[in-house]
Scaffold this motif. Sequence first.
Motif, mmCIF file in Angstrom:
data_model
loop_
_atom_site.group_PDB
_atom_site.id
_atom_site.type_symbol
_atom_site.label_atom_id
_atom_site.label_comp_id
_atom_site.label_asym_id
_atom_site.label_seq_id
_atom_site.Cartn_x
_atom_site.Cartn_y
_atom_site.Cartn_z
ATOM 1 N N ALA A 1 -1.021 16.307 4.462
ATOM 2 C CA ALA A 1 -0.399 16.854 3.254
ATOM 3 C C ALA A 1 -1.152 16.448 2.000
ATOM 4 N N LEU A 2 -1.551 15.171 1.922
ATOM 5 C CA LEU A 2 -2.323 14.708 0.765
ATOM 6 C C LEU A 2 -3.652 15.439 0.667
ATOM 7 N N SER A 3 -4.306 15.603 1.800
ATOM 8 C CA SER A 3 -5.599 16.275 1.816
ATOM 9 C C SER A 3 -5.491 17.709 1.316
ATOM 10 N N ALA A 4 -4.428 18.414 1.727
ATOM 11 C CA ALA A 4 -4.261 19.807 1.313
ATOM 12 C C ALA A 4 -4.181 19.923 -0.199
ATOM 13 N N ALA A 5 -3.389 19.053 -0.828
ATOM 14 C CA ALA A 5 -3.241 19.118 -2.284
ATOM 15 C C ALA A 5 -4.518 18.686 -3.005
ATOM 16 N N ILE A 6 -5.132 17.592 -2.550
ATOM 17 C CA ILE A 6 -6.343 17.082 -3.221
ATOM 18 C C ILE A 6 -7.484 18.092 -3.115
ATOM 19 N N THR A 7 -7.644 18.707 -1.952
ATOM 20 C CA THR A 7 -8.737 19.666 -1.758
ATOM 21 C C THR A 7 -8.579 20.874 -2.675
ATOM 22 N N VAL A 8 -7.354 21.356 -2.837
ATOM 23 C CA VAL A 8 -7.128 22.496 -3.733
ATOM 24 C C VAL A 8 -7.501 22.131 -5.164
ATOM 25 N N ILE A 9 -7.154 20.904 -5.590
ATOM 26 C CA ILE A 9 -7.477 20.474 -6.952
ATOM 27 C C ILE A 9 -8.991 20.383 -7.142
ATOM 28 N N VAL B 1 -1.544 11.880 -13.497
ATOM 29 C CA VAL B 1 -1.711 10.428 -13.633
ATOM 30 C C VAL B 1 -0.406 9.777 -14.090
ATOM 31 N N GLY B 2 0.238 10.373 -15.088
ATOM 32 C CA GLY B 2 1.506 9.827 -15.574
ATOM 33 C C GLY B 2 2.580 9.842 -14.498
ATOM 34 N N THR B 3 2.672 10.953 -13.771
ATOM 35 C CA THR B 3 3.658 11.053 -12.702
ATOM 36 C C THR B 3 3.366 10.063 -11.576
ATOM 37 N N GLY B 4 2.085 9.898 -11.271
ATOM 38 C CA GLY B 4 1.707 8.974 -10.202
ATOM 39 C C GLY B 4 2.039 7.531 -10.527
ATOM 40 N N VAL B 5 1.735 7.108 -11.738
ATOM 41 C CA VAL B 5 2.028 5.723 -12.143
ATOM 42 C C VAL B 5 3.539 5.470 -12.126
ATOM 43 N N LEU B 6 4.304 6.433 -12.648
ATOM 44 C CA LEU B 6 5.759 6.287 -12.666
ATOM 45 C C LEU B 6 6.314 6.221 -11.236
ATOM 46 N N TRP C 1 0.790 -1.232 0.000
ATOM 47 C CA TRP C 1 0.000 0.000 0.000
ATOM 48 C C TRP C 1 0.822 1.282 0.000
ATOM 49 N N VAL C 2 1.995 1.297 0.627
ATOM 50 C CA VAL C 2 2.784 2.534 0.675
ATOM 51 C C VAL C 2 3.178 3.015 -0.720
ATOM 52 N N PRO C 3 3.631 2.112 -1.647
ATOM 53 C CA PRO C 3 3.891 2.600 -3.014
ATOM 54 C C PRO C 3 2.659 3.203 -3.676
ATOM 55 N N ILE C 4 1.486 2.633 -3.390
ATOM 56 C CA ILE C 4 0.251 3.195 -3.953
ATOM 57 C C ILE C 4 0.018 4.598 -3.413
ATOM 58 N N LEU C 5 0.222 4.766 -2.098
ATOM 59 C CA LEU C 5 0.051 6.092 -1.487
ATOM 60 C C LEU C 5 1.083 7.081 -2.007
ATOM 61 N N ILE C 6 2.314 6.609 -2.235
ATOM 62 C CA ILE C 6 3.341 7.489 -2.807
ATOM 63 C C ILE C 6 2.958 7.891 -4.226
ATOM 64 N N GLY C 7 2.420 6.928 -5.004
ATOM 65 C CA GLY C 7 1.956 7.251 -6.352
ATOM 66 C C GLY C 7 0.835 8.280 -6.335
ATOM 67 N N ILE C 8 -0.098 8.127 -5.383
ATOM 68 C CA ILE C 8 -1.184 9.108 -5.247
ATOM 69 C C ILE C 8 -0.608 10.477 -4.898
ATOM 70 N N MET C 9 0.347 10.480 -3.940
ATOM 71 C CA MET C 9 0.966 11.742 -3.549
ATOM 72 C C MET C 9 1.642 12.413 -4.733
ATOM 73 N N ALA C 10 2.459 11.652 -5.471
ATOM 74 C CA ALA C 10 3.181 12.224 -6.604
ATOM 75 C C ALA C 10 2.218 12.732 -7.666
ATOM 76 N N GLY C 11 1.178 11.965 -7.946
ATOM 77 C CA GLY C 11 0.206 12.390 -8.950
ATOM 78 C C GLY C 11 -0.555 13.627 -8.537
ATOM 79 N N VAL C 12 -0.943 13.663 -7.267
ATOM 80 C CA VAL C 12 -1.693 14.812 -6.761
ATOM 81 C C VAL C 12 -0.835 16.078 -6.800
ATOM 82 N N PHE C 13 0.403 15.959 -6.346
ATOM 83 C CA PHE C 13 1.258 17.145 -6.319
ATOM 84 C C PHE C 13 1.666 17.586 -7.717
ATOM 85 N N ALA C 14 1.837 16.640 -8.637
ATOM 86 C CA ALA C 14 2.131 17.027 -10.013
ATOM 87 C C ALA C 14 0.961 17.813 -10.603
ATOM 88 N N THR C 15 -0.256 17.349 -10.319
ATOM 89 C CA THR C 15 -1.442 18.076 -10.781
ATOM 90 C C THR C 15 -1.543 19.431 -10.094
#
Length: 490
Positions: free
Chosen positions: A392-400, A271-276, A234-248
């Motif tokens: 931190a994830l919530s802050a970025a997702i909410t802004v988007i 999405v591309g950044t998150g998957v990578l 699960w941690v890689p999935i959460l890191i992917g979500i973090m990276a994708g969210v912050f890239a957006t």
Amino acid sequence: MTNAPKNQWKTLDKDLGRISRLEDATQFVSRGLVAPGLALAFVVLVAIVATVLIGGEQGAFIVIAAATIGAYMALNIGANDVANNMGPAVGAKALTLGGALVIAAICETAGALLAGGDVVKTVSTGIVAPGAMADSAHFIWAMMAALLAAALWLNLATYMGAPVSTTHSIVGGVVGAGIAAGGFGVINWVNIGSIAASWVISPIMGGAIAALFLALIKSRIMYADDKIAAARRWVPILIGIMAGVFATYLAIKGLKKIADIGLSSAVLIGVGTGVLSWAVSIPLIKRQSEGLENRKKSLKTLFGLPLVISAALLSFAHGANDVANAVGPLAAIVHAAQSADIGAASVSIPVWVMIVGALGISVGLVLFGPKLIQLVGSEITKLNPMRAYCVALSAAITVIIASWLGLPVSSTHIAVGAVFGVGFFREWHAERRLRRLGLDKGSVLPPEERKRRKLVRRSHFLSVAAAWIITVPVSAVLSAIIYLLLNAVA
């Protein structure tokens, strides 16, 4: 005769002891004056630099005065607003206070200078009707009053230990000056209503998203039989979500100077950044988790570095986006003073103005930021790396989400709301587990004990909420008074 020297030295020792205590007392008292003194030196330095750069140009005195107030505003943004990005990481002990100050100062400055847009919409165009100001002089006084009022309120809020919205502070300042200049009819009350709605929307949305991520981490990782195996999945999935969210997030909010990116394009980039990032982090997390014990404490190691990176990215995006709260009105004043044009839809920000904003935010953070960093990070509720990561994830997702819906939200309200959301979820989850395990059956706790067991400090909740509610009215009243004084003097 033999006692004379002893008495002489004894008296001397007493005198030296008194002098030593006096020096210690002087140092203790003066220690609290170091930060204000350095802040004053920065403001004076900005005034001197502005004098050198524009001393012989049209409206030089007004621009120098505005630059001085803009520097003061930037200091207060750094002191109050940046705590929201670094507080959770410091509270979770993923970063020391000193390390957080260094990273935040670098990232805030980089965000402001590299990605802070070179063109901003004039602050007054969306709040005050274009024809409200009689001439450029009234417009300049209104912008200067708004800037000074917002800075004074932020200064007071920081002193009281209340994290408030710099955006709402400057909006309140513009509203107050606009009403003083042209009456209530010149204000765009529809936009003000949207801003007022964000007082409720921002913290609730931020808190809900943070609580959902914490629930996911608890159910899938922390309470799994094999916590390390669950973390590897699960941690890689959460890191992917973090990276994708912050890239957006960065594509939408922080890269306007480089390219004009729409929401759909930003999401594709995310999405591309998150998957990578997910693919790259799988072997890294597997290697990092080798040899860890199967217990909750071991999980903190896996969230430490992602949390630090997320805090740095938040600071970069904040510097890119919120520096306009300090330099936007300043740029409008410079433009109006030098061209007498107050009807322009946008104004270019000179490089030296951007530097004032960027350095002011960093200096204010280093000098005055620790107080609110401690409040957000550890005094509202206890944070660990997993909980801080959810903030931190919530802050970025909410802004988007807010950008997609067109809602004007405050990064301060989102981040602090996320901290409260994590804390209230912890309270609910703890009581639920007690009921499920049957540990509280038949037990009636006295009110004092039940209050002691709360995981969120109610006093901070009430004081922060009160500060949010009065931000716009207080800034508006201060601005109106300052505008009337400036207009009378001029």
